[in-house]
Enzyme design. Structure first.
Site, PDB file in Angstrom:
ATOM      1  N   CYS A  67      46.627  29.273  46.566  1.00 12.36           N
ATOM      2  CA  CYS A  67      47.669  28.667  47.417  1.00 12.36           C
ATOM      3  C   CYS A  67      47.142  28.613  48.854  1.00 12.36           C
ATOM      4  CB  CYS A  67      48.980  29.424  47.325  1.00 12.36           C
ATOM      5  SG  CYS A  67      48.860  31.198  47.679  1.00 12.36           S
ATOM      6  N   LYS A  73      53.644  31.923  36.544  1.00 10.75           N
ATOM      7  CA  LYS A  73      52.740  31.236  35.618  1.00 10.75           C
ATOM      8  C   LYS A  73      52.696  31.937  34.272  1.00 10.75           C
ATOM      9  CE  LYS A  73      50.027  29.635  39.558  1.00 10.75           C
ATOM     10  NZ  LYS A  73      50.899  30.343  40.531  1.00 10.75           N
ATOM     11  N   CYS A 113      45.225  38.111  37.805  1.00 12.22           N
ATOM     12  CA  CYS A 113      45.953  38.262  39.077  1.00 12.22           C
ATOM     13  C   CYS A 113      47.342  37.654  38.905  1.00 12.22           C
ATOM     14  CB  CYS A 113      45.191  37.611  40.229  1.00 12.22           C
ATOM     15  SG  CYS A 113      43.443  38.091  40.329  1.00 12.22           S
ATOM     16  N   ALA A 114      48.046  38.121  37.879  1.00 17.65           N
ATOM     17  CA  ALA A 114      49.208  37.422  37.334  1.00 17.65           C
ATOM     18  C   ALA A 114      50.487  37.561  38.142  1.00 17.65           C
ATOM     19  CB  ALA A 114      49.469  37.917  35.911  1.00 17.65           C
ATOM     20  N   ALA A 115      50.688  38.708  38.803  1.00 19.90           N
ATOM     21  CA  ALA A 115      51.949  38.926  39.516  1.00 19.90           C
ATOM     22  C   ALA A 115      52.095  37.920  40.660  1.00 19.90           C
ATOM     23  CB  ALA A 115      52.001  40.350  40.044  1.00 19.90           C
ATOM     24  N   PRO A 116      53.320  37.449  40.932  1.00 20.59           N
ATOM     25  CA  PRO A 116      54.616  37.952  40.451  1.00 20.59           C
ATOM     26  C   PRO A 116      55.060  37.433  39.094  1.00 20.59           C
ATOM     27  CG  PRO A 116      54.972  36.238  42.069  1.00 20.59           C
ATOM     28  CD  PRO A 116      53.489  36.467  42.021  1.00 20.59           C
ATOM     29  N   ASP A 128      44.618  32.814  39.214  1.00 24.13           N
ATOM     30  CA  ASP A 128      45.312  32.541  40.476  1.00 24.13           C
ATOM     31  C   ASP A 128      44.784  33.566  41.473  1.00 24.13           C
ATOM     32  OD1 ASP A 128      46.983  31.915  42.544  1.00 24.13           O
ATOM     33  OD2 ASP A 128      48.847  32.155  41.430  1.00 24.13           O
ATOM     34  N   ASP A 139      46.934  42.434  36.318  1.00 26.67           N
ATOM     35  CA  ASP A 139      47.062  42.564  37.766  1.00 26.67           C
ATOM     36  C   ASP A 139      46.753  44.004  38.144  1.00 26.67           C
ATOM     37  OD1 ASP A 139      48.530  40.608  40.015  1.00 26.67           O
ATOM     38  OD2 ASP A 139      48.541  42.740  40.541  1.00 26.67           O
TER      39      ASP A 139
END
Length: 455
Positions: free
Chosen positions: A382, A263, A257-260, A329, A278
């Site tokens: 987050c 990290k 779930c890398a975007a944006p 993430d 992603d």
């Protein structure tokens, strides 16, 4: 004899920015469209193309201020409207919100805020008949603003969120979270080298996390260092989870779930062989563009993490799994990022958290499967909500004997012991890193846990 052609009258300065802000607010509050979706990408408001940078910044600040102070604005304006907002002309409510926000919090002369609000009404077929009402109400706001600003409370946060935070963190901390969310945040940057030098060039300061914080005016792309790829935008709290993987030089790391991509950039800059996964092709394309600007390398995969089989779509890949480390993430309610995304309280509900916790559980199980024996997993969200954070890790440890918690030490988070839970997980809150000037204080609410797959 033909009449001479007349040139169209130029639009009143600032009116277009306010009209687009009204459109975008209607999109958030009435159609439940996220603020960011309306500001960039395919769904961006078409009028943004013609706005000068200064007007674009004003438009964004107008919309964000209304969303941050929506409870206070509704409470105050409601006191001046015997019959409430006119249901047959919904634009009246939006115009009043924008006008009052300018009077109370923006550096706009009162007379200009009132006049431009009346002009907005006159340009709308249904709102035009209420132009006199808008003029009268906003003039009363100008006379009452001192009292209004003195009586701000947690009413700018929906009751369901205040109740949750009070139960989890206590009434005083819930109040300070709500207060922190009411201030426009500074711009946080992760720099490649020489943070002190970049802080000086950007007229900012270096935070204890190593992040450079500055107060930006205008387009980010025009700041020193952007075109050279010297830094990327990333909240101070968001920069911490990737560090919990330790030394990743030469290691195969999956960023799920890398975007944006903040990290992903951290891991690549630290020397990892990163596979960024992603499901959103558009978001992943922005990640690639940012990595190109930064001159960093990462393998990108457009796929649903739950269905992704490493190496299946790119058999030539050197990162075919299992991995030396995984960073997850996970999608979440994002209640820790309300400072930066003030539309979240008005778009999300408790029902969303129930749906998201189910997804997070499945993603966690998949992430464990992708680990080599002895490898490290960092799970982060987050979110301020325990169901998406601490409770997820407790449940994982109970159902999967393959993993164990690897507590984080204070020195791994810049010596900030207040960032850690009793179990050794990372937990930051918006009121932390306080400053006498609220523009310089605070950070996103983040949770991260580090786990190890047993050898």
């Amino acid at each position: 004899m033909a009449r001479p052609r007349t040139s169209p009258q130029p639009e009143v300065p600032g009116l277009a920015a306010r009209r687009i802000a009204a459109d975008i607010l209607d999109g958030v509050l009435r159609r439940k469209i996220a603020l960011d979706e309306q500001l960039s990408g395919k769904a961006a408001h078409p009028g943004l193309v013609g706005l000068a940078d200064r007007d674009r910044a004003l438009m964004r600040r107008l919309a964000a201020t209304v969303l941050r102070r929506l409870g206070t604005l509704h409470h105050m304006l409601g006191g001046f409207l015997d019959k409430g907002f006119p249901s047959e002309a919904p634009r009246v409510e939006t115009i009043l919100l924008i006008g009052a926000a300018q009077i109370l919090w923006l550096e706009v002369p009162d007379h200009a805020a009132v006049d431009l609000s009346v002009r907005l009404a006159q340009a709308d077929r249904r709102a035009a008949r209420y132009a006199g009402l808008i003029n009268a109400v906003l003039r009363r706001v100008t006379q009452s603003k001192t009292a209004a600003l003195a009586n701000i409370s947690t009413r700018d946060t929906p009751k369901w969120l205040v109740a949750r935070w009070t139960k989890r963190y206590g009434a005083e901390t819930a109040r300070t979270i709500a207060a922190a969310n009411g201030h426009e945040p500074a711009l946080d940057l992760t720099v490649k080298y020489d943070a002190e030098s970049w802080a000086e060039r950007l007229r900012g300061r270096v935070l204890p996390t190593g992040t450079v914080r500055t107060i930006a005016h205008g387009a980010i792309s025009l700041l020193p260092g952007f075109s050279e790829g010297a830094w990327w935008v990333q909240d101070a709290a968001a920069s911490l989870p990737a560090r919990l993987l330790g030394d990743v030089r030469g290691k195969a790391v999956a960023d799920l779930c890398a975007a944006p991509g903040g990290k992903t950039a951290q891991l690549a800059f630290a020397g990892a062989r990163v596979t960024a996964v992603d499901r959103s092709a558009a978001r992943l394309n922005r990640l690639r563009e940012n990595m190109a600007r930064l001159a960093l390398q990462a393998e990108t995969v457009t796929a649903d993490v739950l269905e992704w089989q490493p190496g299946s779509s790119q058999p030539e890949s050197s990162n075919a799994g299992p991995f030396d480390a995984v960073l997850l993430d996970a999608p979440c309610s994002s209640t820790g990022t309300i400072r930066r995304h003030p539309d979240i309280p008005w778009l999300k509900s408790e029902a969303d958290i129930v749906v998201l916790t189910s997804l997070q559980q499945r993603l966690l199980d998949r992430a464990v499967d992708l680990l080599k024996p002895g490898a490290t997993l960092v799970y982060c969200v987050c979110s301020l909500e325990p169901e998406e954070a601490e409770d997820q890790i407790t449940a994982l440890l109970a159902r999967d004997p393959r993993v164990t918690r690897a507590p984080v030490a204070a020195q791994e988070v810049c010596g900030r012991a207040e960032f850690l839970t009793a179990d050794g997980d990372l937990r930051t809150l918006p009121p932390q890193l306080p400053d006498p000037d609220p523009r310089w204080g605070g950070l996103d609410g983040f949770y991260a846990a580090r786990l190890t797959r047993k050898a």
